[in-house]
Design an enzyme around this catalytic site. Sequence first.
Site, short mmCIF file in Angstrom:
data_model
loop_
_atom_site.label_atom_id
_atom_site.label_comp_id
_atom_site.label_asym_id
_atom_site.label_seq_id
_atom_site.Cartn_x
_atom_site.Cartn_y
_atom_site.Cartn_z
N ILE A 14 -15.01 147.53 -28.32
CA ILE A 14 -14.21 146.33 -28.61
C ILE A 14 -12.75 146.72 -28.87
O ILE A 14 -11.82 146.01 -28.47
CB ILE A 14 -14.81 145.56 -29.82
CG1 ILE A 14 -16.30 145.29 -29.59
CG2 ILE A 14 -14.06 144.25 -30.04
CD1 ILE A 14 -17.05 144.76 -30.81
N ASP A 60 -10.13 161.25 -38.45
CA ASP A 60 -11.32 160.69 -39.08
C ASP A 60 -10.85 159.93 -40.31
O ASP A 60 -10.13 160.49 -41.14
CB ASP A 60 -12.28 161.83 -39.47
CG ASP A 60 -13.65 161.28 -39.85
OD1 ASP A 60 -13.71 160.44 -40.78
OD2 ASP A 60 -14.64 161.68 -39.23
N SER A 126 -19.93 141.17 -39.01
CA SER A 126 -21.00 140.91 -38.04
C SER A 126 -21.85 139.73 -38.49
O SER A 126 -22.00 139.49 -39.70
CB SER A 126 -21.88 142.16 -37.96
OG SER A 126 -23.10 141.87 -37.33
N ALA A 127 -22.46 139.06 -37.53
CA ALA A 127 -23.39 137.98 -37.84
C ALA A 127 -24.62 138.51 -38.58
O ALA A 127 -25.38 137.73 -39.15
CB ALA A 127 -23.82 137.27 -36.56
N THR A 128 -24.78 139.83 -38.60
CA THR A 128 -25.91 140.41 -39.33
C THR A 128 -25.83 140.06 -40.82
O THR A 128 -26.86 140.06 -41.51
CB THR A 128 -26.00 141.94 -39.10
OG1 THR A 128 -27.25 142.40 -39.58
CG2 THR A 128 -24.91 142.70 -39.82
N TYR A 150 -26.78 149.39 -42.32
CA TYR A 150 -25.62 148.96 -41.53
C TYR A 150 -25.13 147.59 -42.01
O TYR A 150 -23.93 147.40 -42.29
CB TYR A 150 -25.99 148.89 -40.04
CG TYR A 150 -24.95 148.18 -39.20
CD1 TYR A 150 -23.72 148.79 -38.95
CD2 TYR A 150 -25.17 146.90 -38.70
CE1 TYR A 150 -22.74 148.13 -38.20
CE2 TYR A 150 -24.20 146.24 -37.95
CZ TYR A 150 -22.99 146.86 -37.71
OH TYR A 150 -22.03 146.20 -36.97
N LYS A 154 -21.44 146.20 -44.01
CA LYS A 154 -20.58 145.06 -43.64
C LYS A 154 -20.42 144.13 -44.85
O LYS A 154 -19.31 143.67 -45.15
CB LYS A 154 -21.17 144.30 -42.45
CG LYS A 154 -21.18 145.10 -41.16
CD LYS A 154 -19.78 145.45 -40.67
CE LYS A 154 -19.79 146.27 -39.41
NZ LYS A 154 -18.48 146.89 -39.12
N PHE A 179 -20.75 137.63 -33.20
CA PHE A 179 -22.13 137.43 -32.77
C PHE A 179 -22.42 138.55 -31.75
O PHE A 179 -22.26 139.70 -32.12
CB PHE A 179 -22.33 135.97 -32.34
CG PHE A 179 -22.50 135.11 -33.59
CD1 PHE A 179 -21.44 134.93 -34.48
CD2 PHE A 179 -23.72 134.59 -33.94
CE1 PHE A 179 -21.59 134.24 -35.68
CE2 PHE A 179 -23.89 133.88 -35.14
CZ PHE A 179 -22.83 133.71 -36.00
P1 NAD Z 1 -17.77 151.61 -30.91
O1 NAD Z 1 -18.71 152.61 -31.45
O2 NAD Z 1 -17.56 151.54 -29.45
O3 NAD Z 1 -16.35 151.74 -31.63
C1 NAD Z 1 -16.21 152.24 -32.94
C2 NAD Z 1 -15.21 153.38 -32.89
O4 NAD Z 1 -15.03 153.94 -34.20
C3 NAD Z 1 -15.66 154.54 -31.99
O5 NAD Z 1 -14.63 154.80 -31.04
C4 NAD Z 1 -15.86 155.72 -32.94
O6 NAD Z 1 -15.52 156.95 -32.34
C5 NAD Z 1 -14.94 155.35 -34.09
N1 NAD Z 1 -15.29 155.91 -35.41
C6 NAD Z 1 -16.52 155.91 -36.01
N2 NAD Z 1 -16.44 156.49 -37.22
C7 NAD Z 1 -15.13 156.85 -37.41
C8 NAD Z 1 -14.42 157.49 -38.45
N3 NAD Z 1 -15.04 157.90 -39.57
N4 NAD Z 1 -13.09 157.71 -38.30
C9 NAD Z 1 -12.45 157.32 -37.16
N5 NAD Z 1 -13.08 156.72 -36.13
C10 NAD Z 1 -14.41 156.47 -36.25
O7 NAD Z 1 -18.27 150.18 -31.46
P2 NAD Z 1 -17.82 148.69 -31.08
O8 NAD Z 1 -18.98 148.03 -30.43
O9 NAD Z 1 -16.52 148.70 -30.41
O10 NAD Z 1 -17.70 148.08 -32.54
C11 NAD Z 1 -16.48 148.02 -33.23
C12 NAD Z 1 -16.72 147.41 -34.61
O11 NAD Z 1 -17.32 146.11 -34.45
C13 NAD Z 1 -17.66 148.22 -35.49
O12 NAD Z 1 -17.19 148.17 -36.82
C14 NAD Z 1 -18.97 147.46 -35.38
O13 NAD Z 1 -19.77 147.62 -36.52
C15 NAD Z 1 -18.48 146.02 -35.25
N6 NAD Z 1 -19.45 145.15 -34.59
C16 NAD Z 1 -19.91 145.48 -33.34
C17 NAD Z 1 -20.86 144.66 -32.71
C18 NAD Z 1 -21.41 145.04 -31.35
O14 NAD Z 1 -22.46 144.52 -30.98
N7 NAD Z 1 -20.75 145.87 -30.57
C19 NAD Z 1 -21.33 143.52 -33.36
C20 NAD Z 1 -20.83 143.19 -34.63
C21 NAD Z 1 -19.88 144.02 -35.23
#
Ligand code: NAD
Length: 339
Positions: A14, A60, A126-128, A150, A154, A179
């Site tokens: 995202i 990080d 998240s919707a979770t 997880y 959130k 969602f």
């Molecule tokens: P993703 O894993 O593709 O992106 C998350 C990024 O964070 C990754 O590039 C990872 O390398 C980086 N990362 C993780 N831990 C880190 C740290 N300690 N320091 C620096 N970077 C770190 O996931 P996504 O699908 O793009 O999701 C983005 C956000 O949206 C997340 O917080 C996720 O929980 C939330 N979210 C995602 C969804 C989904 O279905 N994809 C749904 C609801 C919420």
Amino acid sequence: MSEKILVTGGAGYIGSHTTLLLLEAGYEVVVVDNLSNSSLESLRRVEQITGQSVAFYKVDLRDQSQLANVFEAHEFSGVIHFAGLKAVGESSEIPLDYYDHNIYSTINLLKTMQQFNCQRIVFSSSATVYGDPASVPITEDFPTSATNPYGRTKLFIEEIMRDVAVSDEGWNIILLRYFNPIGAHKSGLIGEDPQGIPNNLMPFISQVAVGKRNKLSIFGDDYATPDGTGVRDYIHVVDLSDAHVKAIQHIEQLGGVSTFNLGTGNGYSVLEMVKAFEKGSEKPVAYEIVGRRPGDIAECWADASLAREKLGWKASFGLQEMVEDTWRWQSNNPEGYSE
Ligand code: NAD
Ligand code: UDP
């Protein structure tokens, strides 16, 4: 001079799409990511699509001094915080890692922002957080709960951010409850690139269609839904990303903490998703019905009217576009970014 936005986790699924839309909207973007679940290639492709550059720092978020160096080097008008771990099942196996990467990182980020007088943040919730909702569609005032670590990260982060906003009126915070994000940018150059076996439905279906996996396991056909399979609100990742740009544009005017659902308001079953994908890709998607996945709920879809009213945002892509865009990305990049 254009405004500069820090995007944490900006190399991820995202985050990379949002970085692209921010650049197109005229923002400068700085990304921090530890690349634990992503590849720098995603940002290289964002640069290719937009013809603009993205400043990247491999940081990080648990390392506050490295993060402070980034804030020393740039003045940010706001932060969009995607970074974190996101696999529900894994979070029950390694909960401490989830609390560390998600909650501890967020505390570091908020402290650093405070130190550098940057008090605007948009957070990926998240919707979770709605647990097993009593009814659908879900509005933002529904009760919240969590059934796994997880989801708890959130919920905790939302609460932490509310406390921070109470402690200092200078903070402007937007909590976005996603969602089910699917799809990819229409260029077919960026998309979702899960490591190993996908946990989520859409990447699994597309890997079956492209021949990487034999068949989809459908987790239960005995739910109280029209065809017995689980119903979710799938939203195009570009629509979702667009909501972040609108959030940044409205954050100052909204003030304090605001919470918005990001969904389309439509629910589709697993079987409907399989059918739509077969149509969009013109490939068969083999499946078998297996038992329910622990913790899954029957149905979940959003009432997203608040985001429409306050952010002027509404999802614009329909299911067929979501499926076709997923397929373009998957068929052009069968091995994701690793080719
Ligand atoms: P993703 O894993 O593709 O992106 C998350 C990024 O964070 C990754 O590039 C990872 O390398 C980086 N990362 C993780 N831990 C880190 C740290 N300690 N320091 C620096 N970077 C770190 O996931 P996504 O699908 O793009 O999701 C983005 C956000 O949206 C997340 O917080 C996720 O929980 C939330 N979210 C995602 C969804 C989904 O279905 N994809 C749904 C609801 C919420
Ligand atoms: N699902 C499935 N097989 C899979 C992955 C998911 O049948 O391999 C179902 C799951 O039970 C749910 C829907 O697809 O009904 C969406 O699941 P996903 O994990 O993508 O999202 P979430 O459970 O977080 O809504």
